[in-house]
Scaffold this motif. Structure first.
Motif, PDB file in Angstrom:
ATOM      1  N   TYR A  11       0.840  -1.193   0.000  1.00  0.00           N
ATOM      2  CA  TYR A  11       0.000   0.000   0.000  1.00  0.00           C
ATOM      3  C   TYR A  11       0.885   1.256   0.000  1.00  0.00           C
ATOM      4  O   TYR A  11       0.615   2.209  -0.734  1.00  0.00           O
ATOM      5  CB  TYR A  11      -0.937   0.018   1.212  1.00  0.00           C
ATOM      6  CG  TYR A  11      -1.675   1.315   1.294  1.00  0.00           C
ATOM      7  CD1 TYR A  11      -2.752   1.571   0.462  1.00  0.00           C
ATOM      8  CD2 TYR A  11      -1.243   2.325   2.156  1.00  0.00           C
ATOM      9  CE1 TYR A  11      -3.402   2.790   0.498  1.00  0.00           C
ATOM     10  CE2 TYR A  11      -1.889   3.534   2.196  1.00  0.00           C
ATOM     11  CZ  TYR A  11      -2.960   3.777   1.364  1.00  0.00           C
ATOM     12  OH  TYR A  11      -3.585   4.985   1.384  1.00  0.00           O
ATOM     13  N   ALA A  37       0.663   4.234  -2.623  1.00  0.00           N
ATOM     14  CA  ALA A  37       0.160   5.525  -2.138  1.00  0.00           C
ATOM     15  C   ALA A  37       1.243   6.572  -1.936  1.00  0.00           C
ATOM     16  O   ALA A  37       0.932   7.680  -1.494  1.00  0.00           O
ATOM     17  CB  ALA A  37      -0.590   5.312  -0.819  1.00  0.00           C
ATOM     18  N   ARG A  93      -1.909   9.004  -3.899  1.00  0.00           N
ATOM     19  CA  ARG A  93      -3.110   8.461  -4.522  1.00  0.00           C
ATOM     20  C   ARG A  93      -2.844   7.041  -4.992  1.00  0.00           C
ATOM     21  O   ARG A  93      -1.707   6.689  -5.311  1.00  0.00           O
ATOM     22  CB  ARG A  93      -3.582   9.321  -5.682  1.00  0.00           C
ATOM     23  CG  ARG A  93      -2.555   9.425  -6.798  1.00  0.00           C
ATOM     24  CD  ARG A  93      -2.910  10.543  -7.767  1.00  0.00           C
ATOM     25  NE  ARG A  93      -1.780  10.762  -8.643  1.00  0.00           N
ATOM     26  CZ  ARG A  93      -1.742  10.405  -9.904  1.00  0.00           C
ATOM     27  NH1 ARG A  93      -2.779   9.845 -10.466  1.00  0.00           N
ATOM     28  NH2 ARG A  93      -0.672  10.613 -10.634  1.00  0.00           N
ATOM     29  N   VAL A  94      -3.871   6.242  -4.969  1.00  0.00           N
ATOM     30  CA  VAL A  94      -3.778   4.861  -5.451  1.00  0.00           C
ATOM     31  C   VAL A  94      -4.749   4.743  -6.612  1.00  0.00           C
ATOM     32  O   VAL A  94      -5.943   5.008  -6.465  1.00  0.00           O
ATOM     33  CB  VAL A  94      -4.145   3.853  -4.335  1.00  0.00           C
ATOM     34  CG1 VAL A  94      -4.079   2.433  -4.859  1.00  0.00           C
ATOM     35  CG2 VAL A  94      -3.217   4.025  -3.140  1.00  0.00           C
ATOM     36  N   ILE A 104      -3.668  -1.094  -8.238  1.00  0.00           N
ATOM     37  CA  ILE A 104      -4.411  -2.161  -7.566  1.00  0.00           C
ATOM     38  C   ILE A 104      -4.436  -3.418  -8.430  1.00  0.00           C
ATOM     39  O   ILE A 104      -4.218  -4.525  -7.935  1.00  0.00           O
ATOM     40  CB  ILE A 104      -5.849  -1.696  -7.232  1.00  0.00           C
ATOM     41  CG1 ILE A 104      -5.805  -0.545  -6.215  1.00  0.00           C
ATOM     42  CG2 ILE A 104      -6.687  -2.857  -6.700  1.00  0.00           C
ATOM     43  CD1 ILE A 104      -7.132   0.166  -6.035  1.00  0.00           C
ATOM     44  N   GLU A 113      -6.323  -3.281   0.995  1.00  0.00           N
ATOM     45  CA  GLU A 113      -7.648  -2.725   0.726  1.00  0.00           C
ATOM     46  C   GLU A 113      -8.153  -1.864   1.879  1.00  0.00           C
ATOM     47  O   GLU A 113      -8.730  -0.799   1.660  1.00  0.00           O
ATOM     48  CB  GLU A 113      -8.649  -3.838   0.440  1.00  0.00           C
ATOM     49  CG  GLU A 113      -8.659  -4.269  -0.998  1.00  0.00           C
ATOM     50  CD  GLU A 113      -9.037  -3.145  -1.955  1.00  0.00           C
ATOM     51  OE1 GLU A 113     -10.143  -2.582  -1.853  1.00  0.00           O
ATOM     52  OE2 GLU A 113      -8.196  -2.810  -2.803  1.00  0.00           O
ATOM     53  N   ASN A 131      -6.424   1.381   1.817  1.00  0.00           N
ATOM     54  CA  ASN A 131      -6.857   2.150   0.654  1.00  0.00           C
ATOM     55  C   ASN A 131      -8.218   2.813   0.883  1.00  0.00           C
ATOM     56  O   ASN A 131      -8.518   3.832   0.270  1.00  0.00           O
ATOM     57  CB  ASN A 131      -6.897   1.247  -0.585  1.00  0.00           C
ATOM     58  CG  ASN A 131      -6.991   2.031  -1.864  1.00  0.00           C
ATOM     59  OD1 ASN A 131      -6.472   3.139  -1.969  1.00  0.00           O
ATOM     60  ND2 ASN A 131      -7.652   1.462  -2.840  1.00  0.00           N
ATOM     61  N   GLN A 132      -9.014   2.254   1.770  1.00  0.00           N
ATOM     62  CA  GLN A 132     -10.332   2.817   2.068  1.00  0.00           C
ATOM     63  C   GLN A 132     -10.271   3.986   3.057  1.00  0.00           C
ATOM     64  O   GLN A 132     -11.240   4.712   3.201  1.00  0.00           O
ATOM     65  CB  GLN A 132     -11.261   1.728   2.629  1.00  0.00           C
ATOM     66  CG  GLN A 132     -11.518   0.589   1.679  1.00  0.00           C
ATOM     67  CD  GLN A 132     -12.104   1.024   0.349  1.00  0.00           C
ATOM     68  OE1 GLN A 132     -13.002   1.851   0.305  1.00  0.00           O
ATOM     69  NE2 GLN A 132     -11.590   0.477  -0.737  1.00  0.00           N
ATOM     70  N   PRO A 188      -4.149   8.737   3.725  1.00  0.00           N
ATOM     71  CA  PRO A 188      -3.050   7.773   3.694  1.00  0.00           C
ATOM     72  C   PRO A 188      -1.736   8.399   4.159  1.00  0.00           C
ATOM     73  O   PRO A 188      -1.461   9.554   3.883  1.00  0.00           O
ATOM     74  CB  PRO A 188      -2.964   7.381   2.215  1.00  0.00           C
ATOM     75  CG  PRO A 188      -3.522   8.542   1.484  1.00  0.00           C
ATOM     76  CD  PRO A 188      -4.568   9.142   2.388  1.00  0.00           C
TER      77      PRO A 188
END
Length: 133
Positions: free
Chosen positions: A17, A21, A25-26, A31, A65, A68-69, A73
């Motif tokens: 992650y 990030a 931004r991802v 992904i 995940e 990412n939510q 970050p």
């Protein structure tokens, strides 16, 4: 699955992650590259033959995940968590596993508009850490 195993898989999810990030931004391409590596490379890795491959790899993905939510970050925190875990658990990191970690991180960074400066710096730090015994 033992707590130490869960920590191991979670810290890998945090690392991947962090790579995705690091530019704050991802994107979908990152992904997708990550998921592809888990499905094609990680599931076949020799290090996981004696473990429940699917559960460990699922934990890596779920950690990625979940991060990412989140709204804000902080990739550096997660990268440092990986470094600290690795230093305290060197015995878990075989040469092959280190190569797999590095190639996965590079695949994520390369997946969208190639590597930017922040990704290059993080990948260089990661590669240096993985070369340590």
């Amino acid at each position: 699955m033992e707590r130490k195993d869960i920590d191991f898989y979670q810290v890998l999810g945090k690392l991947f992650y962090a790579v995705a990030a690091t530019d704050k931004r991802v994107v979908a391409e990152e992904i997708n590259a990550f998921k592809k590596y888990l499905k094609t490379k990680w599931i076949k890795a020799e290090e996981f033959k004696n473990h429940n491959n699917y559960e460990g790899i699922k934990q890596i993905y779920l950690t990625f995940e979940a991060l990412n939510q989140q709204d804000s970050p902080d990739p550096e925190t997660y990268f440092e968590a990986f470094i600290k875990f690795k230093k305290n658990n060197e015995h878990l990191f075989s040469k092959n596993l280190k190569q797999l970690i590095s190639s996965t991180a590079h695949a994520i960074a390369n997946s969208y508009a190639r590597k930017n400066k922040s990704e290059l710096i993080m990948l260089a730090q990661l590669d240096l850490e993985l070369k340590k015994e």
